[in-house]
Design a protein around this motif. Structure first.
Motif, short mmCIF file in Angstrom:
data_model
loop_
_atom_site.label_atom_id
_atom_site.label_comp_id
_atom_site.label_asym_id
_atom_site.label_seq_id
_atom_site.Cartn_x
_atom_site.Cartn_y
_atom_site.Cartn_z
N ILE A 1 39.59 37.29 53.40
CA ILE A 1 40.51 36.35 54.01
C ILE A 1 41.77 36.29 53.18
CG2 ILE A 1 40.92 33.91 54.57
CD1 ILE A 1 37.96 33.66 55.22
N LEU A 2 42.91 36.63 53.80
CA LEU A 2 44.18 36.71 53.10
C LEU A 2 45.14 35.59 53.46
CD1 LEU A 2 44.89 40.56 53.40
CD2 LEU A 2 43.61 39.33 51.63
N GLY A 3 44.96 34.99 54.65
CA GLY A 3 45.88 33.96 55.10
C GLY A 3 45.17 32.85 55.86
N ARG A 4 45.72 31.64 55.77
CA ARG A 4 45.15 30.47 56.43
C ARG A 4 46.23 29.76 57.24
NH1 ARG A 4 44.63 26.67 52.99
NH2 ARG A 4 43.10 25.47 54.19
N MET A 5 45.85 29.25 58.41
CA MET A 5 46.72 28.39 59.20
C MET A 5 45.90 27.16 59.59
SD MET A 5 49.11 29.14 62.55
CE MET A 5 47.78 29.34 63.74
N PRO A 6 45.98 26.08 58.78
CA PRO A 6 45.23 24.86 59.11
C PRO A 6 45.71 24.26 60.43
CG PRO A 6 46.04 24.82 56.85
CD PRO A 6 46.73 25.96 57.54
N ASP A 7 44.85 23.52 61.09
CA ASP A 7 45.25 22.82 62.31
C ASP A 7 46.48 21.97 62.02
OD1 ASP A 7 43.13 23.97 63.57
OD2 ASP A 7 41.86 22.18 63.55
N GLY A 8 47.47 22.07 62.88
CA GLY A 8 48.73 21.36 62.71
C GLY A 8 49.82 22.21 62.13
N ALA A 9 49.46 23.36 61.54
CA ALA A 9 50.45 24.28 61.01
C ALA A 9 50.89 25.26 62.10
CB ALA A 9 49.90 25.03 59.81
N LEU A 10 52.00 25.97 61.85
CA LEU A 10 52.56 26.86 62.87
C LEU A 10 52.63 28.30 62.42
CD1 LEU A 10 55.48 24.57 64.11
CD2 LEU A 10 53.28 24.95 65.23
N TYR A 11 52.17 28.61 61.22
CA TYR A 11 52.17 29.98 60.72
C TYR A 11 51.15 30.08 59.60
CZ TYR A 11 55.39 27.51 57.62
OH TYR A 11 55.97 26.58 56.79
N PHE A 12 50.88 31.31 59.18
CA PHE A 12 49.86 31.55 58.16
C PHE A 12 50.48 31.58 56.77
CE2 PHE A 12 47.76 32.95 61.96
CZ PHE A 12 46.41 32.69 61.74
N GLU A 13 49.74 31.06 55.81
CA GLU A 13 50.15 31.08 54.41
C GLU A 13 49.18 31.95 53.61
OE1 GLU A 13 52.64 29.90 52.79
OE2 GLU A 13 53.42 28.08 53.75
N GLN A 14 49.70 32.64 52.61
CA GLN A 14 48.86 33.44 51.73
C GLN A 14 47.88 32.54 50.99
OE1 GLN A 14 51.03 36.14 49.27
NE2 GLN A 14 49.28 36.74 48.04
N CYS A 15 46.64 33.00 50.86
CA CYS A 15 45.62 32.19 50.18
C CYS A 15 44.83 33.00 49.15
CB CYS A 15 44.67 31.55 51.19
SG CYS A 15 43.68 32.72 52.14
N TYR A 16 45.17 34.28 48.97
CA TYR A 16 44.49 35.08 47.96
C TYR A 16 45.52 35.94 47.23
CZ TYR A 16 41.53 38.55 45.74
OH TYR A 16 40.93 39.36 44.81
N TRP A 17 45.43 35.92 45.90
CA TRP A 17 46.32 36.69 45.04
C TRP A 17 45.46 37.57 44.14
CZ3 TRP A 17 46.70 31.71 46.50
CH2 TRP A 17 47.88 31.31 47.17
N PRO A 18 45.47 38.88 44.33
CA PRO A 18 44.52 39.76 43.63
C PRO A 18 44.56 39.66 42.11
CG PRO A 18 45.64 40.95 45.39
CD PRO A 18 46.31 39.63 45.28
N PHE A 19 45.75 39.37 41.56
CA PHE A 19 45.89 39.35 40.10
C PHE A 19 46.00 37.93 39.54
CE2 PHE A 19 47.97 43.85 39.73
CZ PHE A 19 46.77 44.42 40.11
N ALA A 20 45.63 36.92 40.32
CA ALA A 20 45.78 35.54 39.87
C ALA A 20 44.90 35.23 38.66
CB ALA A 20 45.46 34.57 41.00
N GLU A 21 43.71 35.82 38.62
CA GLU A 21 42.79 35.55 37.52
C GLU A 21 42.79 36.67 36.49
OE1 GLU A 21 41.38 32.67 37.26
OE2 GLU A 21 42.05 31.98 39.23
N LYS A 22 42.78 37.90 36.96
CA LYS A 22 42.73 39.05 36.05
C LYS A 22 43.51 40.19 36.70
CE LYS A 22 39.55 42.14 33.60
NZ LYS A 22 38.12 42.50 33.38
N ASP A 23 44.42 40.79 35.92
CA ASP A 23 45.25 41.82 36.52
C ASP A 23 44.89 43.21 36.00
OD1 ASP A 23 46.24 41.87 33.96
OD2 ASP A 23 48.34 41.73 34.52
N ASN A 24 45.44 44.20 36.70
CA ASN A 24 45.35 45.59 36.30
C ASN A 24 46.65 46.25 36.74
OD1 ASN A 24 44.89 48.30 35.88
ND2 ASN A 24 42.85 48.33 36.80
N PRO A 25 47.69 46.20 35.90
CA PRO A 25 49.01 46.67 36.33
C PRO A 25 49.03 48.06 36.93
CG PRO A 25 49.18 45.54 34.23
CD PRO A 25 47.71 45.67 34.53
N ASP A 26 48.17 48.95 36.45
CA ASP A 26 48.19 50.32 36.95
C ASP A 26 47.61 50.42 38.36
OD1 ASP A 26 49.37 51.34 34.64
OD2 ASP A 26 47.43 51.48 33.63
#
Length: 426
Positions: free
Chosen positions: A123-148
């Motif tokens: 799941i990459l995006g969420r649109m809660p009831d009442g919203a009109l578009y999707f927002e990002q909800c997952y960031w692959p490097f938020a906890e641990k990154d791998n620049p390469d």
């Protein structure tokens, strides 16, 4: 002039017969599907399926009758693809309007929200009831990154994992041939200027991967690691340019890059940081694009970026969009005076923050007239409202804006108006 000639003349900083008009030529000059359905009804046009070509922003495919009615001079390359019913699935917009979504990006219902899954099932995006578009909800490097692995990880971000048409149609074996065939077909059918949405984001891709706060801290606190990420992204973007542009040479007119560098109050990063980290990489991509194909380079870049314009121009930029005139430093008179001979302003034709949404049709027409008189002289201007038309904009305001763009955009009328001003001053 043909629409294509009109746009290309403006990009050469010459005056065409009238100011070119863009509507839906890229993912930041369109209209929310909810507003589009209301617009068609207001105009009394025939019922047609409302197709959502940008699932994230919920933007509509703009039909040919609207493009003709509003004298639109542009078209996006994606319109050559996914025309058949098999690529569309019935859905319902948040206001209850029936619509169709791309078959590869059908929202899934979960609790009190809709979600969008990426190609790997996350799941990459969420649109809660009442919203009109999707927002990002997952960031692959938020906890641990791998620049390469930055380029590969982008597949698990909403902006890269949820494509608009042509989407999967041009992926896999034979994808380049299908892309070229579709582009050639569109070129034969239209004399509008064709825009190709490439992307090539750097600051934004870092934000997509890390989340905004984490990437800011990486840029400020670990310069060498940030540069590794930016190098891997630049290498991937250059490889994609090398792969795609040769088959599109002669079939497209403008390549659209993206990187939102500004905020309402000014740039997100300092001019110094831009020069050191981003400018050389932007310059490499923009120069290579013009070497690979006969194209003009446009950057979609929201916010107040006046302090960065000299460097963006020096890096090889031909046009900037959306010219967010409500931001600090983005006064249209000053922009035209200081940069108008060196860069095309693709946008800034109508403020969407306040005027288009809340003004009267008469106020909007006068607003557009004034902005055209400021930005149009000498060419270097393509009319577009500042970013997309949102869901709550009244249809009569949309009609007033495009009527004014066409009515006041004729260069002969502009010259007559300027002559009257000069005469009164004398």
């Amino acid at each position: 002039m043909t629409p294509r000639q009109r746009v290309l003349t403006a990009l050469e900083h010459k005056e065409p017969d009238r100011v070119p008009i863009d509507f839906g030529g890229h993912r930041s000059s369109g209209i929310a599907a909810i507003a589009y359905a209301r617009l068609r009804k207001f105009l009394g046009l025939p019922d047609r399926p409302i197709r959502v070509y940008d699932p994230i922003q919920q933007l509509a495919v703009i039909d040919e009758d609207i493009l003709d009615l509003f004298h639109v001079d542009t078209i996006e390359l994606g319109r050559a693809f996914a025309q058949e019913p098999e690529y569309w699935v019935d859905w319902v917009l948040p206001d209850g309007t029936p619509c169709q979504m791309p078959s590869w990006a059908v929202p899934e219902r979960r609790d009190n929200e809709w979600v969008l899954r990426g190609p790997r099932g996350r799941i990459l995006g969420r649109m809660p009831d009442g919203a009109l578009y999707f927002e990002q909800c997952y960031w692959p490097f938020a906890e641990k990154d791998n620049p390469d692995m930055a380029a590969e990880a982008l597949k698990d971000t909403i902006w890269c994992g949820i494509p608009s048409p042509p989407g999967p149609i041009v992926e896999g074996p034979g994808g380049l041939e299908r892309l070229q065939k579709g582009a050639r077909s569109l070129r034969q059918k239209t004399d509008r200027a064709i825009l190709y949405l490439f992307g090539g984001n750097l600051l934004e891709c870092g934000q997509f991967l890390y989340r905004n706060d984490n990437f800011y801290m990486l840029l400020a606190g670990d310069r060498s690691r940030a540069e590794r990420v930016l190098d891997r992204l630049t290498e991937a973007h250059l490889a994609n340019l090398e792969r795609v542009l040769p088959v599109l040479d002669g079939l497209i007119d403008i390549i659209v890059f993206g990187d939102d560098l500004g905020m309402q109050t000014g740039p997100q990063i300092s001019p110094k940081m831009y020069r050191e980290l981003f400018k050389p990489r932007h310059a490499a991509m923009w120069k290579r694009a013009e070497e690979l194909a006969d194209v003009k380079v446009m950057l979609h870049c929201c916010g107040g970026v006046r302090e960065l314009l000299d460097d963006l121009i020096d890096a090889g930029l031909d046009a900037i969009n959306p010219v967010q005139i409500s931001c600090k430093g983005m006064d249209p008179e000053g922009l035209k005076r200081d940069f108008g001979r060196r860069i095309t302003f693709w946008g800034g034709g109508c403020d969407t923050h306040q005027t288009l949404a809340f003004g009267t049709p008469a106020q909007i027409k006068e607003h557009v007239r004034q902005l055209i008189q400021i930005l149009a002289p000498g060419g270097g201007f393509v009319f577009q409202q500042v970013h997309n038309i949102l869901a709550d904009v009244p249809p009569e305001n949309i009609v007033a804006m495009f009527e004014a763009a066409y009515e006041f955009g004729a260069y002969e009328s502009l010259k007559n108006a300027q002559s009257k001003v000069v005469s009164r001053s004398a």
